[in-house]
Design a protein around this motif. Structure first.
Motif, PDB file in Angstrom:
ATOM      1  N   PHE A 199       0.897  -0.751   0.072  1.00  0.00           N
ATOM      2  CA  PHE A 199       0.065  -0.044   0.427  1.00  0.00           C
ATOM      3  C   PHE A 199       0.874   1.536   0.369  1.00  0.00           C
ATOM      4  CE2 PHE A 199      -2.752  -2.934   2.538  1.00  0.00           C
ATOM      5  CZ  PHE A 199      -3.719  -3.535   1.372  1.00  0.00           C
ATOM      6  N   VAL A 200       2.147   1.395  -1.196  1.00  0.00           N
ATOM      7  CA  VAL A 200       2.797   2.469  -0.955  1.00  0.00           C
ATOM      8  C   VAL A 200       3.348   2.609  -2.644  1.00  0.00           C
ATOM      9  CG1 VAL A 200       3.871   1.690   1.239  1.00  0.00           C
ATOM     10  CG2 VAL A 200       4.562   1.106  -1.252  1.00  0.00           C
ATOM     11  N   ALA A 201       3.335   3.859  -2.782  1.00  0.00           N
ATOM     12  CA  ALA A 201       3.895   4.051  -4.572  1.00  0.00           C
ATOM     13  C   ALA A 201       5.145   4.808  -4.047  1.00  0.00           C
ATOM     14  CB  ALA A 201       2.568   4.976  -5.064  1.00  0.00           C
ATOM     15  N   TYR A 202       6.197   3.901  -4.944  1.00  0.00           N
ATOM     16  CA  TYR A 202       8.011   4.379  -5.710  1.00  0.00           C
ATOM     17  C   TYR A 202       8.026   4.661  -6.451  1.00  0.00           C
ATOM     18  CZ  TYR A 202       8.462  -0.392  -5.011  1.00  0.00           C
ATOM     19  OH  TYR A 202       7.893  -1.913  -5.516  1.00  0.00           O
ATOM     20  N   PRO A 203       9.133   5.588  -6.994  1.00  0.00           N
ATOM     21  CA  PRO A 203       9.571   5.699  -8.272  1.00  0.00           C
ATOM     22  C   PRO A 203       9.896   4.197  -8.504  1.00  0.00           C
ATOM     23  CG  PRO A 203      10.613   7.428  -7.062  1.00  0.00           C
ATOM     24  CD  PRO A 203       9.565   6.790  -5.927  1.00  0.00           C
ATOM     25  N   GLU A 204       9.428   4.657 -10.068  1.00  0.00           N
ATOM     26  CA  GLU A 204       9.998   2.528 -10.614  1.00  0.00           C
ATOM     27  C   GLU A 204      11.528   2.478 -10.296  1.00  0.00           C
ATOM     28  OE1 GLU A 204       8.351   0.039 -13.783  1.00  0.00           O
ATOM     29  OE2 GLU A 204       8.791   2.070 -14.541  1.00  0.00           O
ATOM     30  N   ALA A 205      12.229   1.134  -9.750  1.00  0.00           N
ATOM     31  CA  ALA A 205      13.443   0.631  -9.731  1.00  0.00           C
ATOM     32  C   ALA A 205      13.743   1.479  -8.477  1.00  0.00           C
ATOM     33  CB  ALA A 205      14.241   0.920 -10.760  1.00  0.00           C
ATOM     34  N   ALA A 206      12.965   2.420  -7.419  1.00  0.00           N
ATOM     35  CA  ALA A 206      13.834   2.655  -6.130  1.00  0.00           C
ATOM     36  C   ALA A 206      13.524   1.443  -4.895  1.00  0.00           C
ATOM     37  CB  ALA A 206      12.778   4.183  -6.060  1.00  0.00           C
ATOM     38  N   ASP A 207      13.452   2.120  -4.018  1.00  0.00           N
ATOM     39  CA  ASP A 207      13.676   1.168  -2.774  1.00  0.00           C
ATOM     40  C   ASP A 207      11.990   1.423  -2.245  1.00  0.00           C
ATOM     41  OD1 ASP A 207      13.285  -0.117  -0.249  1.00  0.00           O
ATOM     42  OD2 ASP A 207      14.909   0.898   0.245  1.00  0.00           O
ATOM     43  N   PRO A 208      11.143  -0.037  -2.154  1.00  0.00           N
ATOM     44  CA  PRO A 208       9.718   0.457  -1.831  1.00  0.00           C
ATOM     45  C   PRO A 208      10.215   1.232  -0.648  1.00  0.00           C
ATOM     46  CG  PRO A 208      10.195  -2.205  -2.800  1.00  0.00           C
ATOM     47  CD  PRO A 208      11.884  -1.285  -2.730  1.00  0.00           C
ATOM     48  N   ALA A 209      11.185   0.853   0.256  1.00  0.00           N
ATOM     49  CA  ALA A 209      10.667   1.976   1.564  1.00  0.00           C
ATOM     50  C   ALA A 209      10.540   3.033   1.289  1.00  0.00           C
ATOM     51  CB  ALA A 209      12.340   0.845   3.020  1.00  0.00           C
ATOM     52  N   THR A 210      11.018   3.382   0.209  1.00  0.00           N
ATOM     53  CA  THR A 210      11.335   5.262  -0.070  1.00  0.00           C
ATOM     54  C   THR A 210       9.625   5.574  -0.322  1.00  0.00           C
ATOM     55  OG1 THR A 210      11.789   4.754  -2.306  1.00  0.00           O
ATOM     56  CG2 THR A 210      13.673   5.016   0.015  1.00  0.00           C
ATOM     57  N   GLY A 211       8.765   4.612  -0.819  1.00  0.00           N
ATOM     58  CA  GLY A 211       8.037   5.060  -0.829  1.00  0.00           C
ATOM     59  C   GLY A 211       7.004   5.777  -0.167  1.00  0.00           C
ATOM     60  N   ILE A 212       5.824   6.172  -0.344  1.00  0.00           N
ATOM     61  CA  ILE A 212       5.063   7.165   0.291  1.00  0.00           C
ATOM     62  C   ILE A 212       3.701   6.198   0.712  1.00  0.00           C
ATOM     63  CG2 ILE A 212       5.391   9.128  -0.388  1.00  0.00           C
ATOM     64  CD1 ILE A 212       3.313   9.371  -2.943  1.00  0.00           C
ATOM     65  N   ALA A 213       2.683   6.222   1.466  1.00  0.00           N
ATOM     66  CA  ALA A 213       1.696   5.492   1.900  1.00  0.00           C
ATOM     67  C   ALA A 213       0.663   6.413   1.140  1.00  0.00           C
ATOM     68  CB  ALA A 213       1.926   5.146   3.526  1.00  0.00           C
ATOM     69  N   LEU A 214      -0.170   4.449   0.413  1.00  0.00           N
ATOM     70  CA  LEU A 214      -1.790   5.640   0.078  1.00  0.00           C
ATOM     71  C   LEU A 214      -2.699   5.341   1.882  1.00  0.00           C
ATOM     72  CD1 LEU A 214      -2.076   2.695  -2.043  1.00  0.00           C
ATOM     73  CD2 LEU A 214      -1.571   4.411  -2.093  1.00  0.00           C
ATOM     74  N   ASN A 215      -3.350   6.859   0.964  1.00  0.00           N
ATOM     75  CA  ASN A 215      -3.919   7.017   2.273  1.00  0.00           C
ATOM     76  C   ASN A 215      -4.422   6.086   3.139  1.00  0.00           C
ATOM     77  OD1 ASN A 215      -6.356   8.349   3.522  1.00  0.00           O
ATOM     78  ND2 ASN A 215      -6.384  10.125   2.273  1.00  0.00           N
ATOM     79  N   PRO A 216      -4.707   5.706   4.662  1.00  0.00           N
ATOM     80  CA  PRO A 216      -5.284   5.007   4.870  1.00  0.00           C
ATOM     81  C   PRO A 216      -6.809   4.692   5.016  1.00  0.00           C
ATOM     82  CG  PRO A 216      -4.214   6.812   6.753  1.00  0.00           C
ATOM     83  CD  PRO A 216      -3.909   6.676   5.725  1.00  0.00           C
ATOM     84  N   ALA A 217      -7.175   6.387   4.656  1.00  0.00           N
ATOM     85  CA  ALA A 217      -9.102   5.752   4.419  1.00  0.00           C
ATOM     86  C   ALA A 217      -9.150   5.322   4.051  1.00  0.00           C
ATOM     87  CB  ALA A 217      -8.693   7.486   4.564  1.00  0.00           C
ATOM     88  N   TRP A 218      -9.871   4.613   3.675  1.00  0.00           N
ATOM     89  CA  TRP A 218      -9.589   3.959   2.383  1.00  0.00           C
ATOM     90  C   TRP A 218     -11.981   3.596   2.282  1.00  0.00           C
ATOM     91  CZ3 TRP A 218      -7.859   0.567  -1.903  1.00  0.00           C
ATOM     92  CH2 TRP A 218      -6.580   0.631  -1.514  1.00  0.00           C
ATOM     93  N   GLN A 219     -12.650   3.527   1.656  1.00  0.00           N
ATOM     94  CA  GLN A 219     -13.735   3.404   1.419  1.00  0.00           C
ATOM     95  C   GLN A 219     -14.050   2.077   0.440  1.00  0.00           C
ATOM     96  OE1 GLN A 219     -14.252   7.308  -0.181  1.00  0.00           O
ATOM     97  NE2 GLN A 219     -15.668   7.774   1.692  1.00  0.00           N
ATOM     98  N   TYR A 220     -15.490   1.584   0.638  1.00  0.00           N
ATOM     99  CA  TYR A 220     -15.763   0.646  -0.327  1.00  0.00           C
ATOM    100  C   TYR A 220     -17.329   0.812  -0.792  1.00  0.00           C
ATOM    101  CZ  TYR A 220     -18.620  -1.240   3.814  1.00  0.00           C
ATOM    102  OH  TYR A 220     -19.441  -1.854   3.930  1.00  0.00           O
ATOM    103  N   TRP A 221     -17.299   0.532  -1.913  1.00  0.00           N
ATOM    104  CA  TRP A 221     -18.762   0.187  -2.475  1.00  0.00           C
ATOM    105  C   TRP A 221     -18.821  -1.687  -3.658  1.00  0.00           C
ATOM    106  CZ3 TRP A 221     -19.578   0.149  -8.433  1.00  0.00           C
ATOM    107  CH2 TRP A 221     -20.851   0.070  -8.302  1.00  0.00           C
ATOM    108  N   VAL A 222     -20.135  -1.529  -2.660  1.00  0.00           N
ATOM    109  CA  VAL A 222     -20.711  -3.371  -3.307  1.00  0.00           C
ATOM    110  C   VAL A 222     -21.157  -3.011  -4.333  1.00  0.00           C
ATOM    111  CG1 VAL A 222     -21.983  -5.230  -2.451  1.00  0.00           C
ATOM    112  CG2 VAL A 222     -21.196  -4.045  -0.623  1.00  0.00           C
ATOM    113  N   GLN A 223     -20.947  -3.120  -5.879  1.00  0.00           N
ATOM    114  CA  GLN A 223     -21.808  -3.403  -7.008  1.00  0.00           C
ATOM    115  C   GLN A 223     -22.335  -4.861  -7.143  1.00  0.00           C
ATOM    116  OE1 GLN A 223     -18.638  -4.412 -10.767  1.00  0.00           O
ATOM    117  NE2 GLN A 223     -20.481  -3.863 -11.368  1.00  0.00           N
ATOM    118  N   ASP A 224     -21.621  -5.857  -7.143  1.00  0.00           N
ATOM    119  CA  ASP A 224     -22.785  -6.955  -6.912  1.00  0.00           C
ATOM    120  C   ASP A 224     -22.593  -7.959  -6.288  1.00  0.00           C
ATOM    121  OD1 ASP A 224     -24.570  -9.573  -8.316  1.00  0.00           O
ATOM    122  OD2 ASP A 224     -24.694  -7.853 -10.354  1.00  0.00           O
TER     123      ASP A 224
END
Length: 936
Positions: free
Chosen positions: A250-275
């Motif tokens: 649940f992070v985004a980081y520049p391609e080929a970079a160390d994942p530990a340097t990434g930024i975290a996705l916003n923890p305030a997730w939401q969901y919608w039940v489609q079917d």
């Protein structure tokens, strides 16, 4: 004078210790926060988990016959025509090809198999037609906590299958402008389509695949970036698993970079039940289901003091007590076997202080509640994937005050005391029929219990329960830690610091078996009688490559023989169903059972060919039959059950083939459970088959029948592939010498001949040493049931100190401060696979008995594996083969006395160390011996 003073001091100290001893009680100083904190009640049919909440009480309940599925064929017609080709491929070393062929043509029939693919394709086309913008614009988005490592079911979406959208965002650092990113989402159940700012950036399917998607710079924008994920789940659990990764998720980081340097996705997730209505997925077997919840919502929200929640296993009673606004409130619950009901009593220390509403809840989508009369509310449920219906009645009787009932709830106002009665029933009639009237059953049961006072039902309950439970006693010593709440005892446990916790643990195992397996009910399944999820792990079925059998290891040893009756019922039904599978899959007579069965007694191979084709489930299930006869000496029981043993043997007389390389008879195709794939000639198979053939032959001689058949058994027995010692000094797990000494797989299947079997006797020191080497190589860690098996194995190998080390692991806290889980126990002493599986509780209880007494070798072996950490103790009521009840006392690690009651009048050989004694006993007589095995 000095001697007298010392004796008086010793007496006072002993009295003080006795006074400080806690009863056999699990207790806590706060309500249950989660299901594995709650306390279990059960009567073999109806089970409840009691949470003990203050503002809201929850009783989550189950009825043992509420499953998915329906009566149907399980065996695949014509599968046997592929058997020769599968065998040939295995003989040629072409395991992968054999597994592919078996997967295509040899697995059992699945429910909903016909016509599923077109339905699935049409449904997928419909749900994939919804675009990302349309999903974002949909009403009804709700917050959700991500990740959901055990499925979105535990995040409030229990029982949901279908298409669910999730959304969050991340802020793009200015320094990353113009760079492609990697979006790391970990694992997902099952299929996903992932979008960033409305652009599809990746899609995959399968829970083992780690989602790391490239986000092209063209899809990104300065500042906030929207992440949208459509998750498609057809069956079982769904959601974003995420956390089971070695690198940040649940992070985004520049391609080929160390994942530990990434930024975290916003923890305030939401969901919608489609079917939430995908086509019903083809399933090999059914799943055990929860029924519902009884919720008591109390009016007062004021703070409480002196809170205590407990389960007294001597009385099979839960009790919650606390003080609030100057009054003491008490709740007691029991599960009555004579009345097939859960009964509760609520009291307050002051008159008119009980004010609450009682209502039902249930995770089933098809459910409704409705008023029966002025005191009774009903809940009706229908399982989604199956034919079974269920009805539960909740009745309230109050002293003083007022009771009113609507279609939604029961309101209690200003009562002095309240009694609750809960009954439940389903439409299950038999494994071949499901058209009973659950409403009529629930009502009849309620008529039989309502109107009875709690005190009367409690006394009746004790008259039923205590003769079973009190038949056994264990004392391993006492320490101050015994005074602590149970959850604190678990955290501080060591065998020296709290030997009484081990005694409680063993007695708790006995309690759980009584609660989950009584005559007239179903056998204890993977979770005994208790389950809160519509998608329980492994369907909470009867896994027959060890788990079902382990559930009943304590039954004969620990005075609970009567609790095995439901197991014998399952065996008889599976024997009938298994005849069809034997014919269709192997063109053989007799009956066969593979590694799982369910309420409908499926016996065909399931899941995958690399572990589902395992042919010795039926053979293993004949062992409890023979064991029951050995312990009880009940010849009429053996006469009734012998045809099941004979037919299980007949299957192998038809099934076994001659190995061209060695000339031995071997079992092929099969596998060493869940390890190493589809093979020819696994060691465990041959150990089980050898014991089956020997036991069936002995049964025939005992009953003086089938002399010619006995000769066939003997011929197969002597030609069966033997146990072998491999190049590492190990007991070979397979026909070939290919064991890896660094392998720590949870199954130790090839050691079956040490325990629970007797194929490797103590006298065979070469094979015993090889087994010890294999067990050592597998290590002392493992899942809960695996640890329990190892306790029993080390006990049979007469190494009590090692067995105790494994027991210490078995009682380790499963939940750490960080919330992670491992094998051990939860706060309510339930065994952790993880997740919860009850087999470890039962296996651990049996292992402790094996450390104190063994009788499988034809004599009573006293204290064969007594660990140094149990220097003094007493046990009463151990059972031994031959029809003996044994009590033992020891001090300073040495036997001080033994009592043997003979129930069948059989000869008895007794051994302790190098001491031996032979007794010619009389039925009903008790023989008291000293440490030298001399009569007193």
């Amino acid at each position: 004078m000095l001697r007298t003073s010392l004796l008086l001091l010793a007496l006072l100290l002993s009295l003080g210790t006795a006074a400080a001893q806690q009863p056999l009680t699990l207790w806590y100083t706060k309500p249950a926060e989660k299901w594995t904190d709650a306390l279990p009640l059960g009567n073999g049919r109806l089970g409840a988990m009691v949470f003990g909440g203050v503002g809201q009480e929850r009783l989550q309940f189950n009825e043992t016959t509420l499953w998915t599925g329906r009566p149907r064929p399980y065996a695949r017609p014509g599968a046997a025509q592929y058997l020769p080709q599968i065998r040939q491929l295995l003989a040629q070393g072409k395991q992968a090809e054999a597994e592919v062929l078996a997967a295509q043509h040899f697995m059992g029939l699945r429910d909903h198999e016909d016509g599923y693919e077109p339905l699935k394709a049409a449904w997928l086309q419909k749900i994939k037609a919804v675009t990302a913008p349309q999903a974002l614009a949909a009403p009804g988005w709700q917050p959700i906590s991500i990740p959901t490592p055990n499925g979105w079911e535990v995040a409030g979406l229990d029982g949901l299958d279908g298409a669910v959208w999730f959304r969050t965002s991340f802020e793009l650092p200015a320094a990353w402008a113009g760079k492609d990113l990697t979006l790391s989402l970990g694992r997902i159940r099952d299929q996903d389509l992932t979008y960033v700012n409305g652009q599809l950036i990746g899609s995959d399917e399968g829970i083992s695949k780690k989602r790391r998607y490239r986000v092209p710079t063209a899809a990104l924008k300065a500042g906030r970036n929207e992440v949208l994920i459509q998750v498609i789940n057809y069956y079982d659990k769904g959601g974003l698993i995420g956390v089971k990764e070695q690198q940040p998720v649940f992070v985004a980081y520049p391609e080929a970079a160390d994942p530990a340097t990434g930024i975290a996705l916003n923890p305030a997730w939401q969901y919608w039940v489609q079917d939430q209505n995908p086509p019903l997925t083809p399933t090999y077997q059914a799943a055990y289901q929860p029924f519902g919840d009884v919720l008591l919502d109390f009016a007062s929200t004021d703070p409480t003091t002196n809170y205590r929640r407990e389960l007294d296993i001597r009385q099979a009673l839960t009790r919650t007590r606390y003080q609030q606004n100057g009054a003491t409130f008490t709740r007691e619950y029991l599960a009555s076997y004579p009345r097939n009901a859960v009964v509760g009593r609520l009291r307050a220390g002051e008159k008119g202080r009980l004010n609450f509403r009682a209502r039902f809840d249930s995770p089933h989508q098809q459910r409704r509640t409705y008023r029966i009369d002025d005191h009774t509310l009903a809940l009706a449920v229908q399982v989604r994937d199956g034919v079974l219906r269920g009805v539960s009645y909740l009745r309230v009787a109050a002293k003083k005050g007022k009771v009113s009932v609507t279609d939604e709830q029961i309101q209690v106002a200003d009562a002095d005391e309240v009694t609750l009665y809960l009954t439940a029933a389903t439409s299950f009639e038999s494994y071949q029929k499901a058209d009973a009237d659950p409403e009529k059953r629930a009502a009849e049961t309620m008529r039989g219990v309502s109107g009875q006072s709690f005190d009367k039902l409690y006394k009746e309950h004790l008259r039923d329960y205590q003769p079973l439970f009190n038949a056994y006693h264990l004392d391993l010593g006492h320490t101050p830690n015994e005074q602590l709440p149970t959850d604190e005892r678990i955290l501080k446990f060591s065998p020296a610091a709290d030997p009484a916790l081990l005694a409680l643990y063993q007695q708790y195992g006995r309690y759980l078996l009584i609660a989950s397996s009584r005559p007239g009910g179903q056998p204890a399944n993977l979770q005994g009688l208790w389950n809160e999820s519509l998608t329980p792990s492994w369907g909470s079925k009867y896994t027959t490559n060890i788990n079902l059998q382990m559930n009943y290891w304590p039954a004969e040893l620990l005075g609970l023989s009567a609790c095995a009756a439901p197991l014998f019922g399952l065996i008889g039904e599976a024997a009938e169903a298994g005849k069809v599978t034997a014919k269709e899959h192997y063109n053989a007579g007799g009956w066969v059972l593979h590694h799982n069965t369910d309420l409908w007694r499926g016996t065909a191979p399931i899941n995958a060919s690399n572990h589902g084709i395992w042919v010795t489930g039926a053979a293993w299930l004949t062992q409890p039959i023979w064991e029951h006869y050995q312990f009880s000496q009940d010849r009429e029981f053996l006469r009734r059950q012998y045809p099941i043993m004979k037919q299980a043997s007949q299957f192998f007389l038809d099934f076994l083939v001659r190995d061209e390389r060695t000339g031995w008879l071997i079992s092929t195709p099969s596998n060493s459970p869940e390890h190493g794939g589809l093979v020819a000639g696994p060691t465990m198979d041959h150990q089980i088959i050898r014991e089956l053939l020997r036991n069936t032959g002995e049964a025939a001689r005992t009953l003086k029948i089938d002399a010619d058949f006995e000769k066939q058994l003997l011929e197969a027995y002597v030609n069966l592939a033997p146990n072998q010692v491999g190049k590492h000094g190990q007991l070979q797990e397979w026909l070939e010498d290919k064991d890896d000494p660094t392998d720590t797989h949870r199954h130790v299947s090839h050691l079956w001949g040490v325990f629970p079997g007797t194929d490797i006797p103590w006298a065979d020191q070469q094979m015993t040493q090889a087994a010890r080497t294999s067990l050592t190589q597998r290590g002392d860690e493992g899942t809960g049931w695996s640890l329990a098996w190892k306790v029993n194995l080390w006990a049979r190998l007469r190494d009590g100190n090692h067995a105790l080390r494994i027991l210490e692991n078995l009682l380790a806290p499963a939940e750490t401060g960080s919330g992670s889980e491992r094998g051990g126990v939860y706060r309510n002493l339930f065994d952790a696979h993880p997740p919860f599986q009850i087999d470890g509780n039962f296996g651990g209880a049996a292992g402790m008995a094996e450390m104190l007494l063994q009788s499988h070798a034809g004599y009573l072996d006293v204290l064969p594996a007594l660990p140094a950490a149990w220097p003094a103790g007493e046990v009463r009521g151990l059972r031994a083969r031959g029809g003996f009840v044994v009590s033992l006392r020891w001090q300073a690690g040495k036997l001080t006395g033994v009592d043997i009651k003979s129930e069948a009048g059989r000869p008895c050989e007794l051994r302790y160390g190098d001491k031996k004694l032979n007794l010619n006993t009389k039925a009903g007589e008790t023989y008291k011996l000293n440490a030298e095995l001399q009569p007193l």
